[in-house]
Scaffold this motif. Structure first.
Motif, PDB file in Angstrom:
ATOM      1  N   LEU A  94      29.192 120.633  72.617  1.00  0.00           N
ATOM      2  CA  LEU A  94      29.526 121.240  73.902  1.00  0.00           C
ATOM      3  C   LEU A  94      30.474 120.326  74.674  1.00  0.00           C
ATOM      4  CD1 LEU A  94      25.900 122.220  75.021  1.00  0.00           C
ATOM      5  CD2 LEU A  94      27.649 123.802  74.171  1.00  0.00           C
ATOM      6  N   PRO A  95      31.279 120.894  75.583  1.00  0.00           N
ATOM      7  CA  PRO A  95      32.204 120.068  76.370  1.00  0.00           C
ATOM      8  C   PRO A  95      31.548 119.433  77.594  1.00  0.00           C
ATOM      9  CG  PRO A  95      32.541 122.361  76.900  1.00  0.00           C
ATOM     10  CD  PRO A  95      31.517 122.340  75.804  1.00  0.00           C
ATOM     11  N   GLY A  96      30.230 119.461  77.661  1.00  0.00           N
ATOM     12  CA  GLY A  96      29.530 118.840  78.783  1.00  0.00           C
ATOM     13  C   GLY A  96      28.071 119.237  78.782  1.00  0.00           C
ATOM     14  N   LEU A  97      27.250 118.405  79.409  1.00  0.00           N
ATOM     15  CA  LEU A  97      25.824 118.697  79.434  1.00  0.00           C
ATOM     16  C   LEU A  97      25.477 119.787  80.441  1.00  0.00           C
ATOM     17  CD1 LEU A  97      22.876 116.568  78.806  1.00  0.00           C
ATOM     18  CD2 LEU A  97      22.917 117.547  81.097  1.00  0.00           C
ATOM     19  N   VAL A  98      26.193 119.851  81.553  1.00  0.00           N
ATOM     20  CA  VAL A  98      25.878 120.842  82.584  1.00  0.00           C
ATOM     21  C   VAL A  98      26.022 122.258  82.045  1.00  0.00           C
ATOM     22  CG1 VAL A  98      26.587 121.781  84.813  1.00  0.00           C
ATOM     23  CG2 VAL A  98      26.384 119.311  84.515  1.00  0.00           C
ATOM     24  N   CYS A  99      27.055 122.509  81.265  1.00  0.00           N
ATOM     25  CA  CYS A  99      27.185 123.850  80.683  1.00  0.00           C
ATOM     26  C   CYS A  99      26.030 124.114  79.720  1.00  0.00           C
ATOM     27  CB  CYS A  99      28.534 124.043  80.009  1.00  0.00           C
ATOM     28  SG  CYS A  99      28.783 123.131  78.476  1.00  0.00           S
ATOM     29  N   GLY A 100      25.497 123.059  79.090  1.00  0.00           N
ATOM     30  CA  GLY A 100      24.332 123.222  78.227  1.00  0.00           C
ATOM     31  C   GLY A 100      23.113 123.678  79.003  1.00  0.00           C
TER      32      GLY A 100
END
Length: 385
Positions: A94-100
């Motif tokens: 993923l391009p970041g944890l927040v989007c996860g």
């Protein structure tokens, strides 16, 4: 890769004011030390810098995908550090944890189902429920023998019986608590009892400051934990490469993984080539740098524990992990602690963003010179009250 270095200078002062840094530009032109958002002021491991330079010198930056080597390195790391055996197909980049966090909220709940989150907590936990339009139940984070932990009994009293999602953060942000096995098992029992999925944010799992502690991934407990969970990890906090955007979801359940990928499709972009390059170099060569960083951060933690608790009106519990100090200002005769310290020249994260306005969060991922100056300003400000 030729760089091999055994000593690292974390006291090196680097000017970040000309780098479009969120952290430093917030107080641009003001005499306020930025100690808020969670990135550090340390140069990344030299092998990461060298790998990026080599990749940039190639000069072509087309569409890319993760290498088999990166996945192998990550899986080997989990096995060695956490005794967790992960299969390659479980790994989703993923391009970041927040989007996860947001993808997990949409993947693991249906309309009307509840999301249960610790509180106070990292703000995107709360916003993920809001964006997914799911009801939110807050499990109050309380002191338990000097450690911050969610009160599952208080959360249980609010449950509607509709199933849903329990969000956990291990190590806890803010608070720095590292979950013990029995605490993870209690969380699993809670999830099983109420038919809950679990999304476990473990982005700070490499930043343990006490040698006696070990991080235990929630999903590694047993098959039940694995099959009902999404685990989020990243090299970003560990190696200070958050601006490149490389995170990882580990999803053992094939059906959940399929649903997660469906929710992600066409909305969340892939990871960029330089992020993959940095992640691979960090996981392959960054361990000596990480161990040196942990020693440096632990010394900062120890200094903070002494100095903050000597300031009237402030209290800081022992920080087991992360470089984030959750400071209780409830004894301070100031209505807005964040604004009070900001006016004193120290830019902290307001506790209100996390769920408790009587606290502030201090990022001590900085040089000792910066930390000493921040403490000097804080002490002087309180002394003038």
């Amino acid at each position: 890769m030729t760089t091999r270095q055994t000593t690292f200078n974390f006291d090196l002062e680097l000017d970040r004011t000309h780098t479009d840094s969120d952290k430093w530009d917030k107080y641009k032109g003001q005499d306020i030390l930025p100690m808020w958002v969670a990135d550090s002021d340390f140069q990344s491991p030299p092998e990461v810098i060298e790998a990026l330079q080599e990749r940039v010198s190639h000069g072509i930056f087309g569409y890319t995908h993760s290498s088999e080597k990166l996945t192998e390195l990550f899986i080997a790391r989990l096995a060695e550090k956490y005794q967790w055996q992960v299969e390659p197909e479980w790994v989703v980049y993923l391009p970041g944890l927040v989007c996860g966090l947001n993808l997990a909220a949409r993947t693991l709940t249906d309309d009307g189902q509840t999301i249960i989150s610790p509180s106070p907590i990292y703000p995107p936990f709360i916003s993920s429920a809001k964006f997914a339009e799911r009801p939110l139940i807050k499990a109050p984070v309380v002191l338990n023998e000097g450690r911050w932990l969610p009160d599952l009994d208080a959360a249980e009293a609010q449950l509607t019986g509709k199933g849903g999602l329990f969000q956990m953060c291990n190590p806890l942000n803010p608070g720095g608590t590292v979950y013990r096995r029995e605490e993870l098992e209690a969380t699993l029992a809670f999830a099983e009892k109420h038919d809950l999925f679990v999304c476990s944010d473990e982005i700070h799992c490499d930043l343990l400051l006490d040698d006696s502690l070990t991080h235990i991934p929630f999903a590694s407990l047993n098959e039940s934990a694995a099959q009902r969970s999404i685990t989020l990890m990243a090299p970003s906090k560990t190696f200070n490469i958050a601006g490149l955007g490389a995170s990882i979801a580990i999803i053992p359940n094939a059906e959940i993984r399929k649903r997660f990928s469906k929710v992600k499709r066409g909305i969340v972009p892939g990871v960029n080539v330089l992020a993959f390059t940095a992640a691979e170099a960090a996981y392959e060569h960054g361990e000596p740098w990480l161990q040196a960083q942990l020693n440096y951060l632990a010394s900062h933690r120890d200094l903070l524990m002494t100095e903050i608790n000597a300031i009237p009106g402030l209290k800081l519990e022992h920080i087991e992990a992360t470089y984030l100090a959750w400071i209780d200002c409830s004894g301070l005769p100031a209505d807005n602690p964040h604004r009070f310290f900001e006016e004193a020249g120290v830019g902290l994260s307001p506790g209100l963003d996390f769920g408790n306005r009587r606290f502030v969060r201090l990022n001590f991922g900085c040089t000792r010179k910066t930390l000493d100056e921040a403490l000097k300003r804080m002490k002087a400000a309180v002394a003038e009250l």
